[in-house]
Motif scaffolding. Structure first.
Motif, mmCIF file in Angstrom:
data_model
loop_
_atom_site.group_PDB
_atom_site.id
_atom_site.type_symbol
_atom_site.label_atom_id
_atom_site.label_comp_id
_atom_site.label_asym_id
_atom_site.label_seq_id
_atom_site.Cartn_x
_atom_site.Cartn_y
_atom_site.Cartn_z
ATOM 1 N N MET B 32 0.815 -1.322 0.066
ATOM 2 C CA MET B 32 0.092 -0.232 0.054
ATOM 3 C C MET B 32 0.811 1.421 0.077
ATOM 4 O O MET B 32 1.961 1.225 0.646
ATOM 5 N N TYR B 33 0.479 2.209 -0.830
ATOM 6 C CA TYR B 33 1.221 3.420 -0.695
ATOM 7 C C TYR B 33 0.328 4.620 -0.657
ATOM 8 O O TYR B 33 -0.920 4.880 -0.931
ATOM 9 N N TRP B 34 0.960 5.617 -0.447
ATOM 10 C CA TRP B 34 0.274 7.085 -0.151
ATOM 11 C C TRP B 34 1.255 7.797 -1.035
ATOM 12 O O TRP B 34 2.488 8.051 -0.654
ATOM 13 N N TYR B 35 0.673 8.689 -1.771
ATOM 14 C CA TYR B 35 1.156 9.792 -2.798
ATOM 15 C C TYR B 35 0.739 11.032 -2.636
ATOM 16 O O TYR B 35 -0.547 11.105 -2.241
ATOM 17 N N ARG B 36 1.083 12.291 -2.917
ATOM 18 C CA ARG B 36 0.786 13.439 -3.021
ATOM 19 C C ARG B 36 0.763 13.818 -4.539
ATOM 20 O O ARG B 36 1.834 13.572 -5.097
ATOM 21 N N GLN B 37 -0.349 14.587 -4.931
ATOM 22 C CA GLN B 37 -0.074 14.999 -6.585
ATOM 23 C C GLN B 37 -0.361 16.486 -6.348
ATOM 24 O O GLN B 37 -1.405 17.098 -5.764
ATOM 25 N N ASP B 38 0.552 17.188 -6.973
ATOM 26 C CA ASP B 38 0.630 18.587 -7.139
ATOM 27 C C ASP B 38 0.854 19.021 -8.522
ATOM 28 O O ASP B 38 1.771 18.292 -9.167
ATOM 29 N N PRO B 39 0.624 20.068 -8.833
ATOM 30 C CA PRO B 39 0.530 20.836 -10.411
ATOM 31 C C PRO B 39 2.131 20.716 -10.373
ATOM 32 O O PRO B 39 2.870 21.282 -9.711
ATOM 33 N N GLY B 40 2.609 20.367 -11.861
ATOM 34 C CA GLY B 40 4.102 20.361 -12.094
ATOM 35 C C GLY B 40 4.763 19.500 -11.305
ATOM 36 O O GLY B 40 6.235 19.246 -11.648
ATOM 37 N N HIS B 41 4.407 18.675 -10.406
ATOM 38 C CA HIS B 41 5.202 17.448 -9.710
ATOM 39 C C HIS B 41 4.683 16.015 -9.902
ATOM 40 O O HIS B 41 5.627 15.190 -9.458
ATOM 41 N N GLY B 42 3.779 16.040 -10.720
ATOM 42 C CA GLY B 42 3.606 14.466 -10.913
ATOM 43 C C GLY B 42 2.906 13.873 -9.478
ATOM 44 O O GLY B 42 2.576 14.535 -8.469
ATOM 45 N N LEU B 43 3.165 12.541 -9.534
ATOM 46 C CA LEU B 43 3.011 12.114 -7.988
ATOM 47 C C LEU B 43 4.367 11.813 -7.293
ATOM 48 O O LEU B 43 5.081 11.031 -8.044
ATOM 49 N N ARG B 44 4.134 12.214 -6.323
ATOM 50 C CA ARG B 44 5.289 11.821 -5.409
ATOM 51 C C ARG B 44 5.011 10.995 -4.024
ATOM 52 O O ARG B 44 3.866 11.174 -3.392
ATOM 53 N N LEU B 45 5.676 10.018 -3.885
ATOM 54 C CA LEU B 45 5.642 8.977 -2.844
ATOM 55 C C LEU B 45 6.003 9.365 -1.372
ATOM 56 O O LEU B 45 6.880 9.973 -1.369
ATOM 57 N N ILE B 46 4.994 9.267 -0.467
ATOM 58 C CA ILE B 46 5.096 9.880 0.930
ATOM 59 C C ILE B 46 5.588 8.704 1.844
ATOM 60 O O ILE B 46 6.544 8.746 2.263
ATOM 61 N N HIS B 47 4.775 7.437 1.712
ATOM 62 C CA HIS B 47 5.187 6.538 2.642
ATOM 63 C C HIS B 47 4.634 5.253 1.993
ATOM 64 O O HIS B 47 3.667 5.311 1.043
ATOM 65 N N TYR B 48 5.104 4.140 2.219
ATOM 66 C CA TYR B 48 4.554 3.106 1.653
ATOM 67 C C TYR B 48 4.685 1.860 2.511
ATOM 68 O O TYR B 48 5.343 2.064 3.556
ATOM 69 N N SER B 49 3.937 0.659 2.396
ATOM 70 C CA SER B 49 3.771 -0.456 3.382
ATOM 71 C C SER B 49 3.965 -1.500 2.588
ATOM 72 O O SER B 49 3.312 -1.872 1.746
ATOM 73 N N TYR B 50 4.861 -2.580 3.010
ATOM 74 C CA TYR B 50 5.067 -3.824 2.461
ATOM 75 C C TYR B 50 4.461 -5.020 3.001
ATOM 76 O O TYR B 50 4.788 -6.234 2.980
ATOM 77 N N GLY B 51 3.513 -4.767 4.307
ATOM 78 C CA GLY B 51 2.852 -5.775 4.922
ATOM 79 C C GLY B 51 2.318 -4.972 6.389
ATOM 80 O O GLY B 51 2.706 -3.818 6.626
ATOM 81 N N VAL B 52 1.755 -5.576 7.008
ATOM 82 C CA VAL B 52 1.070 -5.256 8.529
ATOM 83 C C VAL B 52 2.288 -4.915 9.294
ATOM 84 O O VAL B 52 3.108 -5.593 9.421
ATOM 85 N N LYS B 53 2.280 -3.688 9.615
ATOM 86 C CA LYS B 53 3.286 -2.964 10.632
ATOM 87 C C LYS B 53 4.446 -2.743 9.970
ATOM 88 O O LYS B 53 5.440 -2.428 10.691
ATOM 89 N N ASP B 54 4.820 -3.013 8.569
ATOM 90 C CA ASP B 54 6.081 -2.711 7.980
ATOM 91 C C ASP B 54 5.516 -1.752 6.954
ATOM 92 O O ASP B 54 4.991 -1.577 6.133
ATOM 93 N N THR B 55 6.462 -0.389 7.207
ATOM 94 C CA THR B 55 6.498 0.678 6.464
ATOM 95 C C THR B 55 7.667 1.459 6.328
ATOM 96 O O THR B 55 8.471 0.894 6.909
ATOM 97 N N ASP B 56 7.777 2.159 5.412
ATOM 98 C CA ASP B 56 9.337 2.812 4.900
ATOM 99 C C ASP B 56 8.664 4.179 4.266
ATOM 100 O O ASP B 56 7.615 4.698 3.880
ATOM 101 N N LYS B 57 9.704 5.158 4.485
ATOM 102 C CA LYS B 57 9.450 6.632 3.852
ATOM 103 C C LYS B 57 9.935 6.391 2.299
ATOM 104 O O LYS B 57 10.273 5.819 1.779
ATOM 105 N N GLY B 58 9.016 7.335 1.694
ATOM 106 C CA GLY B 58 9.143 7.677 0.289
ATOM 107 C C GLY B 58 10.079 9.012 0.083
ATOM 108 O O GLY B 58 10.615 9.210 0.967
ATOM 109 N N GLU B 59 10.028 9.535 -0.791
ATOM 110 C CA GLU B 59 10.675 10.843 -1.182
ATOM 111 C C GLU B 59 10.260 12.083 -0.546
ATOM 112 O O GLU B 59 10.973 13.222 -0.447
ATOM 113 N N VAL B 60 8.903 12.340 -0.206
ATOM 114 C CA VAL B 60 8.491 13.294 0.637
ATOM 115 C C VAL B 60 8.051 12.874 1.910
ATOM 116 O O VAL B 60 6.733 13.303 2.017
#
Lengths: 112, 115
Positions: B32-60
Motif C-alpha cells: 500500500m502506498y500514499w502519494y501526493r499530487q501537485d501541479p508540475g510535480h506529478g505523483l510523489r511517494l510519501i510512505h509505503y507499506s509492504y505488510g502489516v506493521k511494515d512501513t518505510d519512507k518515500g521521497e517526501v
C-alpha cells in the motif's frame, strides 16, 4: 530520484487522429507502465511493458520500449473524445518493494 | 477492479492541527502506498507499506507518518498540518492475485486544504 519525463506536456488533436506520447528515464528499470488519469479521479493502470520486451499492444494502445535510449512511447490510435485525460509513465525498479516512480504527465485533449 | 476507498474525500483544516487520512482495501493486496499530487510535480511517494506493521519512507515523508495495523487499512497522519501540505492525496495498492506487483491500483483521492 529517478523520474520519467513525458513529452509533450500537453497535446491537442482531433477525434480519429493518433496520439503519441513519449517518456524518457534515467537509470535501469525492471518495467515501465502507463497510467491514465481523468480529471479529478485516481490513476488507472493501462499497460506494463517489461525491460526485455520491445513492444506491447492492448486494444488501441501500443507501447514501445527502447532500453538503449531509455525511452518509451505510448500510441493511442483512432482517438476518441473519451481519451481526453492525463497520461503518466511510471518506471518500475527492482527492489524490496517494487518501487514505482511516476513522471509529471502528458495532458491529452481530443477534440470531437 | 480493485476495491479501494479513501476517507474523507475532502477536508479543510487549519494550520497546526493533526489530520488523519484513511485508505481501505478489500483486495488483500500486500503493498500500500500514499502519494501526493501537485501541479508540475506529478505523483510523489510519501510512505509505503509492504505488510502489516511494515512501513518505510518515500521521497517526501517529512511531516507525515503512517500506520498499518491490518492488511486492509493504511493510515496517513499529518502531525501538524501546514499550508504546504495542501494537496490531493492518493492511496494505491499492488501485489495481489496473478498481476504484477508493480501494477498499482488507485483510490479516488482526498483533496486536503490547509488554511
Amino acid at each position: 530520484s529517478q523520474q520519467g519525463e513525458e513529452d509533450p506536456q500537453a497535446l491537442s488533436i482531433q477525434e480519429g487522429e493518433n496520439a503519441t506520447m513519449n517518456c524518457s528515464y534515467k537509470t535501469s528499470i525492471n518495467n515501465l507502465q502507463w497510467y491514465r488519469q481523468n480529471s479529478g479521479r485516481g490513476l488507472v493502470h493501462l499497460i506494463l511493458i517489461r525491460s526485455n520486451e520491445r513492444e506491447k499492444h492492448s486494444g488501441r494502445l501500443r507501447v514501445t520500449l527502447d532500453t538503449s535510449k531509455k525511452s518509451s512511447s505510448l500510441l493511442i490510435t483512432a482517438s476518441r473524445a473519451a481519451d481526453t485525460a492525463s497520461y503518466f509513465c511510471a518506471t518500475g525498479e527492482s527492489g524490496g518493494y517494487q518501487k514505482v516512480t511516476f513522471g509529471t504527465g502528458t495532458k491529452l485533449q481530443v477534440i470531437p | 477492479d480493485a476495491g479501494i476507498t479513501q476517507s474523507p474525500r475532502h477536508k479543510v483544516t487549519e494550520t497546526g492541527t493533526p489530520v488523519t487520512l484513511r485508505c481501505h482495501q478489500t483486495e488483500n493486496h500486500r503493498y500500500m502506498y500514499w502519494y501526493r499530487q501537485d501541479p508540475g510535480h506529478g505523483l510523489r511517494l510519501i510512505h509505503y507499506s509492504y505488510g502489516v506493521k511494515d512501513t518505510d519512507k518515500g521521497e517526501v515523508s517529512d511531516g507525515y507518518s503512517v500506520s498499518r495495523s491490518k492488511t486492509e487499512d493504511f493510515l496517513l497522519t499529518l502531525e501538524s498540518a501546514t499550508s504546504s501540505q495542501t494537496s490531493v492525496y492518493f492511496c494505491a495498492i499492488s501485489g495481489g492475485g496473478d498481476r504484477s506487483s508493480y501494477e498499482q491500483y488507485f483510490g479516488p483521492g482526498t483533496r486536503l486544504t490547509v488554511t
